[in-house]
Design a protein around this motif. Structure first.
Motif, mmCIF file in Angstrom:
data_model
loop_
_atom_site.group_PDB
_atom_site.id
_atom_site.type_symbol
_atom_site.label_atom_id
_atom_site.label_comp_id
_atom_site.label_asym_id
_atom_site.label_seq_id
_atom_site.Cartn_x
_atom_site.Cartn_y
_atom_site.Cartn_z
ATOM 1 N N GLU A 1 12.138 53.168 38.231
ATOM 2 C CA GLU A 1 11.350 52.024 37.986
ATOM 3 C C GLU A 1 11.598 50.965 39.000
ATOM 4 N N ALA A 2 11.569 51.398 40.197
ATOM 5 C CA ALA A 2 11.852 50.386 41.345
ATOM 6 C C ALA A 2 10.341 50.219 41.646
ATOM 7 N N ARG A 3 10.007 48.756 41.608
ATOM 8 C CA ARG A 3 8.577 48.351 42.150
ATOM 9 C C ARG A 3 8.585 47.684 43.313
ATOM 10 N N HIS A 4 7.928 47.817 44.032
ATOM 11 C CA HIS A 4 7.672 47.186 45.374
ATOM 12 C C HIS A 4 6.007 47.684 45.777
ATOM 13 N N PRO A 5 5.257 46.769 46.479
ATOM 14 C CA PRO A 5 3.892 47.281 46.897
ATOM 15 C C PRO A 5 4.015 48.589 47.912
ATOM 16 N N GLY A 6 5.296 48.434 48.502
ATOM 17 C CA GLY A 6 5.507 49.702 49.563
ATOM 18 C C GLY A 6 5.375 51.121 48.982
ATOM 19 N N PHE A 7 5.952 51.238 47.828
ATOM 20 C CA PHE A 7 6.163 52.250 47.289
ATOM 21 C C PHE A 7 4.648 52.952 46.899
ATOM 22 N N GLU A 8 3.638 52.029 46.782
ATOM 23 C CA GLU A 8 2.249 52.490 46.214
ATOM 24 C C GLU A 8 1.464 52.828 47.429
ATOM 25 N N VAL B 1 8.790 54.222 59.475
ATOM 26 C CA VAL B 1 8.410 54.649 58.217
ATOM 27 C C VAL B 1 9.513 55.327 57.656
ATOM 28 N N MET B 2 9.707 56.435 58.268
ATOM 29 C CA MET B 2 10.456 57.488 57.794
ATOM 30 C C MET B 2 12.045 57.319 57.989
ATOM 31 N N LYS B 3 12.253 56.347 59.193
ATOM 32 C CA LYS B 3 13.913 56.256 59.123
ATOM 33 C C LYS B 3 14.154 54.777 58.312
ATOM 34 N N ASN B 4 13.396 53.672 58.200
ATOM 35 C CA ASN B 4 13.854 52.456 57.537
ATOM 36 C C ASN B 4 13.363 52.387 56.097
ATOM 37 N N GLY B 5 12.401 53.312 55.543
ATOM 38 C CA GLY B 5 11.817 53.015 54.270
ATOM 39 C C GLY B 5 12.768 53.164 53.120
ATOM 40 N N ILE B 6 14.053 53.813 53.521
ATOM 41 C CA ILE B 6 14.880 54.083 52.438
ATOM 42 C C ILE B 6 15.702 52.596 52.029
ATOM 43 N N ASN B 7 15.550 51.836 52.905
ATOM 44 C CA ASN B 7 16.155 50.266 52.792
ATOM 45 C C ASN B 7 15.286 49.639 51.649
ATOM 46 N N ARG B 8 13.931 50.062 51.590
ATOM 47 C CA ARG B 8 13.190 49.472 50.206
ATOM 48 C C ARG B 8 13.609 49.661 48.978
ATOM 49 N N LEU B 9 13.916 51.144 48.894
ATOM 50 C CA LEU B 9 14.766 51.350 47.669
ATOM 51 C C LEU B 9 16.129 50.587 47.266
ATOM 52 N N ILE C 1 11.170 42.976 72.587
ATOM 53 C CA ILE C 1 9.648 43.000 72.770
ATOM 54 C C ILE C 1 8.969 43.590 71.605
ATOM 55 N N TRP C 2 9.419 44.327 70.689
ATOM 56 C CA TRP C 2 8.565 45.041 70.092
ATOM 57 C C TRP C 2 7.717 43.969 68.843
ATOM 58 N N ARG C 3 8.594 43.058 68.289
ATOM 59 C CA ARG C 3 8.019 41.883 67.362
ATOM 60 C C ARG C 3 7.450 42.797 66.104
ATOM 61 N N PHE C 4 8.031 43.914 65.741
ATOM 62 C CA PHE C 4 7.581 44.550 64.283
ATOM 63 C C PHE C 4 8.162 43.680 63.304
ATOM 64 N N ASN C 5 7.456 43.354 62.259
ATOM 65 C CA ASN C 5 7.701 42.962 61.034
ATOM 66 C C ASN C 5 7.732 44.155 59.936
ATOM 67 N N GLU C 6 8.920 44.308 59.555
ATOM 68 C CA GLU C 6 8.970 45.525 58.919
ATOM 69 C C GLU C 6 9.169 45.068 57.172
ATOM 70 N N LYS C 7 8.608 43.989 56.714
ATOM 71 C CA LYS C 7 8.708 43.366 55.555
ATOM 72 C C LYS C 7 8.321 44.483 54.282
ATOM 73 N N ILE C 8 7.355 44.922 54.863
ATOM 74 C CA ILE C 8 6.892 46.021 53.596
ATOM 75 C C ILE C 8 7.711 47.271 53.632
ATOM 76 N N ILE C 9 7.841 47.966 54.941
ATOM 77 C CA ILE C 9 8.492 49.113 55.115
ATOM 78 C C ILE C 9 9.924 48.947 54.181
ATOM 79 N N GLU C 10 10.761 48.063 54.786
ATOM 80 C CA GLU C 10 11.905 47.872 54.210
ATOM 81 C C GLU C 10 12.296 47.001 52.913
ATOM 82 N N GLY C 11 11.090 46.434 52.453
ATOM 83 C CA GLY C 11 11.125 45.370 51.185
ATOM 84 C C GLY C 11 12.198 44.202 51.518
#
Length: 705
Positions: free
Chosen positions: A488-495, A130-138, A348-358
């Motif tokens: 005014e960047a809109r994405h569910p992850g920001f909420e 969350v804290m490392k990759n969330g910047i990619n959403r922006l 092996i992690w298979r993390f889907n970071e779709k929402i974290i990273e947008g």
């Protein structure tokens, strides 16, 4: 009820033992038992015995984490620069003032130069998703220039996956049941203490031998039974000489080769000319030592190859990883418990970071800028800018490029630009923060929630918030969230809150929900024995281990560098920065024990152990230059110069220098750090930085009073 709840009982009226995961840029991702005092501060940090990889052991720097999280020099309030860039002159402002200014400057840059003039820049100061990759959403929502991370693992990962088809290997805990553990290109006493936990157990309980292959007699090699000391950038030659002996002396498992590998006959024919004598002339290891190592490997079924990052931080690094990985395929060691190879468990992690990273907002036409080339990018290099316009504004989280990035002279020049706006979100006033226009105070891992995985093992975990942050510190997620509103960047992850992002990511990834993972503390997701040992085939389409590399079509990443020149079969690729008459020494910048990149540079215990910046030199080389122990020496090449102190050390080959760790630039005499000497050329086939591959000259420093 939490099945481990008995371990959360109060020790006394003031101290609770809580659990977390170390967030720092280290494959061990240690499981931690943390003393939380009065709900407001922390005491001792210990490795947890509840997790089978950490096994109760943690490095000394993390054990003393209280001196970092409660450090009196932590940043506490937002600040605006009031003096010249780099002057360290700042004035306190409010969060609203800081965020408003950042949003305004980003908006102005976008309006005048386009959205891609803004480049959010980050890395692995925390490995929490969350804290490392969330910047990619922006980045993705706003169509800013994307970030292509190259500074650490690209080269090693592609070298391993080229052989196996994916980045995963034998359960690293199997080192404890091995009879020979080969630690190659990594110094785990300094960097991954848990590797030594399991290797030492095998030595104690089974009489196993430990072999270490590296460029100097570091703290890991000092514990080895078999020591291979080679020249930097020549591991591929050594590996080929070893495989030549394995075929020549009947140690190649031909049944295994026929069933599991792509071209064993072609490999054997190729290796006919890669004799120990040929290898010795390149790598400097005596012929007898090459042959003895090959026999030890060939005669020991349970041989475990623990491959590291260090020997891949070279211009031929991907080919070196691949060549070393080929050895257990030749012997068939993969068939046996305690045999085979391991580098990292990324697959092996298979993390889907779709929402974290947008991911749904990614525009593939938006340029991706190479992290390692930040100096070239900020100084207007057209190729590094990928044909686009200049970078005019940046938000930096989790990294300190003014110290850790290569080509420091260019980095410094770029950050000094008056037309470049930089906001840095940090825990301390790093050398990058000193160059910022706006500085924001950041939380540490015990002060926010996050989701973790262990690259060096097989566990995933939630690291819960344990204490409130000091002052006005805010998490990376809060900063990105607040800027998104203003931009005014809109994405569910920001909420969403961090816990909601973690929960959604786990559900998307098939890992259940956050409550279930918290109840497990550290969930073991190691694949079963057959999958881990590739007994049903490797991960390529043909189910074979690939001796023949298709470097032009790597399994991931952006193709770059001199791919056409890479050898198809294991070999010594002469792409390294060889010493020459003007630069007679080869320099590697290896990791130290008490620093982690530039994390822990500020803690008193780490500073006391590491001292000032220094370079290891062979005594005979020093004598030839009239240099004595502790004297100041200047190292230089076509990129610049740095001055530090000499430490005379017999445990490396002549003509080789090792500067341990990334000390602050200010620790170097004259203020120019070690990465002044390192290059940013893209390492084939998918980019990376060759930090351990530098030619330099050395002279006694002339100090001006």
């Amino acid at each position: 009820m939490n099945k481990h709840a008995q371990f959360d009982l109060k020790v006394d009226n003031k101290v609770n033992i809580r659990h977390s995961t170390c967030p720092h840029d280290c494959p061990s991702a240690c499981a931690l038992d943390i003393e939380v005092i009065g709900g407001q501060s922390i005491g001792r940090v210990r490795g947890s015995k509840l997790q089978t990889y950490t096994a109760g052991v943690v490095c000394a720097k993390v054990a003393r984490y209280a001196e970092r999280i409660h450090h009196p020099e932590r940043l506490m309030h937002p600040m605006r620069r009031t003096g010249a860039k780099g002057s360290g002159q700042f004035a306190r402002i409010t969060w609203d003032e800081a965020l408003d200014e950042i949003a305004d400057r980003f908006g102005r840059a976008e309006q005048e130069f386009g959205a891609q003039s803004v480049w959010p820049y980050y890395y692995a100061g925390t490995m929490g998703l969350v804290m490392k990759n969330g910047i990619n959403r922006l980045t993705h929502v706003k169509k800013y220039s994307r970030f292509y991370g190259t500074i650490c693992a690209n080269v090693a990962r592609v070298g391993f996956a080229t052989g196996t088809g994916k980045i995963a290997g034998v359960d690293p805990r199997e080192m404890a049941v091995s009879d020979l553990i080969v630690i190659w290109g990594t110094n785990p006493v300094n960097t991954q203490v848990n590797v030594m936990t399991h290797a030492s157990r095998a030595k104690k309980e089974r009489g196993a031998r430990i072999a270490v292959i590296d460029i100097y007699n570091n703290d890991t090699m000092k514990q080895a039974d078999i020591k291979i000391l080679l020249r930097p950038g020549t591991d591929g030659a050594f590996a080929c000489g070893v495989m030549h002996v394995l075929f020549r002396e009947g140690h190649a498992d031909r049944d295994y080769l026929a069933k599991y590998t792509d071209c064993p006959a072609e490999l054997e024919a190729h290796l006919m000319t890669r004799t120990p004598e040929w290898a010795s002339a390149i790598c400097g290891v005596p012929v007898a030592d090459i042959e003895a190592f090959a026999r030890a490997v060939g005669e020991t079924r349970r041989t475990f190859f623990r491959l590291g990052y260090g020997f891949t931080r070279s211009r031929n690094g991907a080919t070196q990883m691949h060549a070393a990985l080929c050895i257990p395929a030749v012997t068939g060691a993969w068939q046996y418990e305690g045999g085979g190879a391991f580098f990292n468990n990324a697959a092996i992690w298979r993390f889907n970071e779709k929402i974290i990273e947008g991911h749904d907002a990614i525009d593939p036409t938006t340029r991706a800028l190479d992290q390692s080339k930040i100096g070239r990018i900020l100084t207007g290099d057209a190729e590094a800018l990928r044909g686009g316009g200049p970078v005019k504004a940046m938000l930096i989280q989790n990294t300190n490029p003014m110290t850790v990035a290569p080509e420091q002279a260019l980095v410094r020049q770029g950050f000094a630009r008056e037309d470049l706006f930089v906001a840095v979100h940090e825990q301390f006033m790093t050398e990058t923060a000193q160059m910022a226009d706006i500085v924001l105070p950041a939380t540490m891992f015990m002060e926010h929630d996050d989701l973790y995985y262990g690259g060096g093992h097989q566990h995933i975990s939630v690291g819960a918030k344990l204490i409130d942050p000091p002052g006005e510190c805010r998490s990376n997620h809060e900063v990105v969230q607040s800027l998104a509103r203003r931009l005014e960047a809109r994405h569910p992850g920001f909420e969403m809150t961090p816990r909601e992002l973690i929960d959604a990511t786990l559900e998307l990834s098939g890992h259940g929900d956050i409550a279930a993972l918290e109840a497990d503390l550290w969930r073991d997701i190691q694949p079963d024995f057959r999958a881990s040992h590739y007994l049903d085939g490797f991960a390529h389409a043909d189910r074979k281990f690939h001796f023949k590399a298709d470097w032009a079509h790597p399994p991931f990443g952006l193709v770059m560098g001199e791919v056409a020149k890479m050898p198809t079969l294991p070999d010594h690729w002469t792409a390294i920065e060889e010493a020459d008459e003007a630069h007679p020494f080869r320099l590697a910048t290896s990791p130290s024990r008490s620093f982690l990149n530039t994390t822990f540079n500020e803690t008193p215990s780490s500073q006391a152990r590491e001292g000032k910046a220094s370079v290891l030199m062979h005594p005979l080389d020093a004598a030839a230059l009239g240099i004595a122990e502790g004297e100041a020496v200047t190292l230089g090449n076509m990129r610049g110069e740095t001055t530090l102190t000499a430490k005379l050390f017999e445990g490396l080959r002549r003509g080789v220098l090792v500067a341990e760790s990334v000390h602050p630039n200010s620790d170097h005499i004259g203020g120019r750090g070690i990465n002044t000497l390192t290059g940013a050329e893209a390492v084939a086939p998918i980019g990376g930085a060759a930090f351990h591959d530098n030619k330099v000259w050395v002279r006694k420093a002339v100090l001006v009073a």
